[in-house]
Design an enzyme around this catalytic site. Structure first.
Site, mmCIF file in Angstrom:
data_model
loop_
_atom_site.group_PDB
_atom_site.id
_atom_site.type_symbol
_atom_site.label_atom_id
_atom_site.label_comp_id
_atom_site.label_asym_id
_atom_site.label_seq_id
_atom_site.Cartn_x
_atom_site.Cartn_y
_atom_site.Cartn_z
ATOM 1 N N GLN A 157 -7.423 -1.911 -0.255
ATOM 2 C CA GLN A 157 -7.378 -0.711 0.594
ATOM 3 C C GLN A 157 -6.102 -0.621 1.429
ATOM 4 O O GLN A 157 -5.543 0.450 1.590
ATOM 5 C CB GLN A 157 -8.593 -0.673 1.518
ATOM 6 C CG GLN A 157 -9.593 0.359 1.071
ATOM 7 C CD GLN A 157 -10.904 0.277 1.823
ATOM 8 O OE1 GLN A 157 -11.192 -0.692 2.519
ATOM 9 N NE2 GLN A 157 -11.716 1.298 1.679
ATOM 10 N N ASP A 178 -3.070 0.921 -0.418
ATOM 11 C CA ASP A 178 -3.336 2.167 -1.136
ATOM 12 C C ASP A 178 -2.463 3.309 -0.608
ATOM 13 O O ASP A 178 -2.754 3.920 0.418
ATOM 14 C CB ASP A 178 -4.829 2.487 -0.988
ATOM 15 C CG ASP A 178 -5.246 3.728 -1.749
ATOM 16 O OD1 ASP A 178 -4.362 4.436 -2.279
ATOM 17 O OD2 ASP A 178 -6.447 3.997 -1.792
ATOM 18 N N SER A 221 -4.170 6.887 -0.256
ATOM 19 C CA SER A 221 -4.954 7.119 0.960
ATOM 20 C C SER A 221 -4.054 7.332 2.163
ATOM 21 O O SER A 221 -4.273 8.252 2.955
ATOM 22 C CB SER A 221 -5.886 5.938 1.248
ATOM 23 O OG SER A 221 -6.883 5.868 0.268
ATOM 24 N N ARG A 271 -9.312 1.053 -6.544
ATOM 25 C CA ARG A 271 -10.012 1.316 -5.280
ATOM 26 C C ARG A 271 -11.048 0.250 -5.037
ATOM 27 O O ARG A 271 -12.239 0.456 -5.185
ATOM 28 C CB ARG A 271 -10.627 2.688 -5.344
ATOM 29 C CG ARG A 271 -9.522 3.672 -5.193
ATOM 30 C CD ARG A 271 -10.031 5.029 -5.259
ATOM 31 N NE ARG A 271 -9.041 5.883 -4.639
ATOM 32 C CZ ARG A 271 -9.153 7.178 -4.586
ATOM 33 N NH1 ARG A 271 -10.222 7.768 -5.063
ATOM 34 N NH2 ARG A 271 -8.220 7.886 -4.021
ATOM 35 N N TYR A 278 -13.448 8.972 -7.612
ATOM 36 C CA TYR A 278 -12.716 10.091 -8.204
ATOM 37 C C TYR A 278 -13.652 11.092 -8.867
ATOM 38 O O TYR A 278 -14.680 10.725 -9.416
ATOM 39 C CB TYR A 278 -11.732 9.571 -9.257
ATOM 40 C CG TYR A 278 -10.522 8.905 -8.668
ATOM 41 C CD1 TYR A 278 -9.635 9.626 -7.872
ATOM 42 C CD2 TYR A 278 -10.262 7.567 -8.908
ATOM 43 C CE1 TYR A 278 -8.510 9.012 -7.348
ATOM 44 C CE2 TYR A 278 -9.139 6.956 -8.392
ATOM 45 C CZ TYR A 278 -8.262 7.680 -7.611
ATOM 46 O OH TYR A 278 -7.156 7.082 -7.090
#
Ligand code: NAD
Length: 377
Positions: free
Chosen positions: A130, A133, A136, A125, A233
């Site tokens: 991003q 990902d 997500s 992350r 997390y």
């Protein structure tokens, strides 16, 4: 200059899987990098993409054996069975969600086959990753879908309505776990007109909840996780915290109509957030949607892909929520994969070359061996 890097796009074989790992848009872009793309016939059917659409984008469309023949990169949503991949080039990348900790023998089989398995869900992350990902992109859609399914199972309306026959009051929705899916669930429930509250163990989510116009419900007397938590997390919470959370949530749950749970801890079974005794205090007709169902569930009694009724409360959850939005989930997943291949594309070599940081995070196998530190443990 050797021949172009060959990219294979497989038809998903897991039961209930509807997504596909490339779309005509990403096929065009991959070809734009200098690769050639072969798509297995029928790969996009469940996501409303016809073979002809892939052909028009410049891909070859063929049966599995032809698609794999000499492939340097194999793309998938879920990790393909290594036994299917005969014919791929030696050292070929297999890029998909690998579920490596639950499927260690599959990882061994990739190593034995001389393939380089890359687990996209282990993408770190960090800002530059991003756009790659998959957790997500898929969680966002899942949070949205969870609210729609719950709304559909609910025998009442979400928004407050003033009608000539009288007033309909707004539904009260509570979101437990405010990561990517939870944030989208809050936004979706708000758009539908519900009164929304939400909770998490990470203190950074308090402001995010407020900024979406929802009410934060937080354990005050025992410390949770400061700020974002490591990498965004959560971890396992202390006994004291869990007791305080259960007390706080019990009082709140009894007044809710809709509950969406999304709490996950990486590489662990999902934390239990709602017990059968708590469900018994809820109003009949209420609905709980458990997005953690595939990871063991946040809610006692939840059975994936079924609607279970307990004490007059409906409990639902899917084993694969993004598969219920196949076209959109595929479009975003496919872009994640394209962004990944393109970020590492080396023009001189005409193929992607991983850097150390991301390579170490996602590479499971290489040169015939399992190499990921968390699998060697
Ligand atoms: P997740 O799917 O791992 O977990 C969902 C949520 O459940 C998390 O917010 C977690 O804190 C919460 N949770 C865990 N145990 C709980 C419990 N006992 N009670 C209540 N809630 C509990 O999380 P996620 O959606 O993947 O994302 C978490 C964070 O990471 C977000 O803040 C997100 O913005 C961030 N993130 C950053 C990047 C990046 O920078 N590249 C990418 C993705 C996510």
């Amino acid at each position: 200059m050797g021949s172009a890097t060959r990219i294979a796009v497989l038809r998903e074989r897991a039961s209930g899987e509807t997504r596909v790992s490339a779309t005509p848009e990403t096929v065009r872009k991959l070809i734009g990098l200098g690769a050639s793309v072969a798509v297995e016939a029928g790969a996009g059917l469940h996501a409303s993409i016809a073979d002809a659409d892939y052909l028009a984008a410049g891909a070859a469309v063929s049966p599995l054996a032809r698609v794999l023949d000499g492939a340097n990169i194999v793309l998938g949503i879920q990790a393909p069975d290594p036994a299917l991949l005969d014919g791929a080039a030696s050292g070929a990348w297999v890029v998909a969600a690998m579920d490596p900790f639950a499927q260690p023998s599959r990882v061994e089989a990739y190593a034995a086959a001389g393939l380089e398995a890359l687990a996209m869900e282990l993408m770190p992350r960090i800002t530059r990753a991003q756009s790659m990902d998959i957790l997500s992109s898929q969680s966002n859609l899942s949070g949205y879908k969870a609210v729609l399914v719950a709304a559909n199972l609910y025998g009442r309306a979400f928004p407050m309505m003033m009608t000539a026959a009288g007033t309909v009051s707004a539904a009260k929705a509570f979101v437990m776990g405010v990561g990517v899916a939870g944030l989208q669930a809050i936004a979706t429930a708000r758009r539908l007109g519900a009164q929304v509250s939400a909770t998490d163990v990470r203190s950074a989510t308090r402001e995010q909840i407020q900024s979406l116009g929802a009410k934060p419900i937080f354990v005050e007397n025992v410390r949770g996780i400061e700020g974002e938590g490591a990498g965004g997390y959560a971890g396992e919470m202390s006994e004291d915290y869990r007791r305080a959370q259960a007390e706080l949530v019990s009082a709140h749950l009894a007044r809710q109509d809709i509950v969406i749970t999304t709490a996950l801890i990486p590489a662990r079974v999902a934390p239990r957030l709602i017990s059968d005794a708590q469900i018994a205090t809820m109003k009949p007709g209420s609905v709980i949607f458990d997005l953690a169902a595939p990871q063991g569930g946040n809610v006692e009694g939840c059975v994936a892909d079924e609607v279970v009724e307990r004490h007059g409360v409906k409990i639902a959850g899917f084993s694969n929520t993004p598969a219920h939005l196949p076209a959109e989930a595929s479009a975003l997943f496919a872009r994640n994969l394209f962004n990944f291949v393109s970020a590492f594309w080396d023009k001189e070599q005409g193929k992607p070359v991983l850097d150390d940081e991301i390579g170490a995070a996602i590479r499971l196998t290489r040169d015939g061996r399992v190499v990921h530190p968390r699998l060697l443990g």
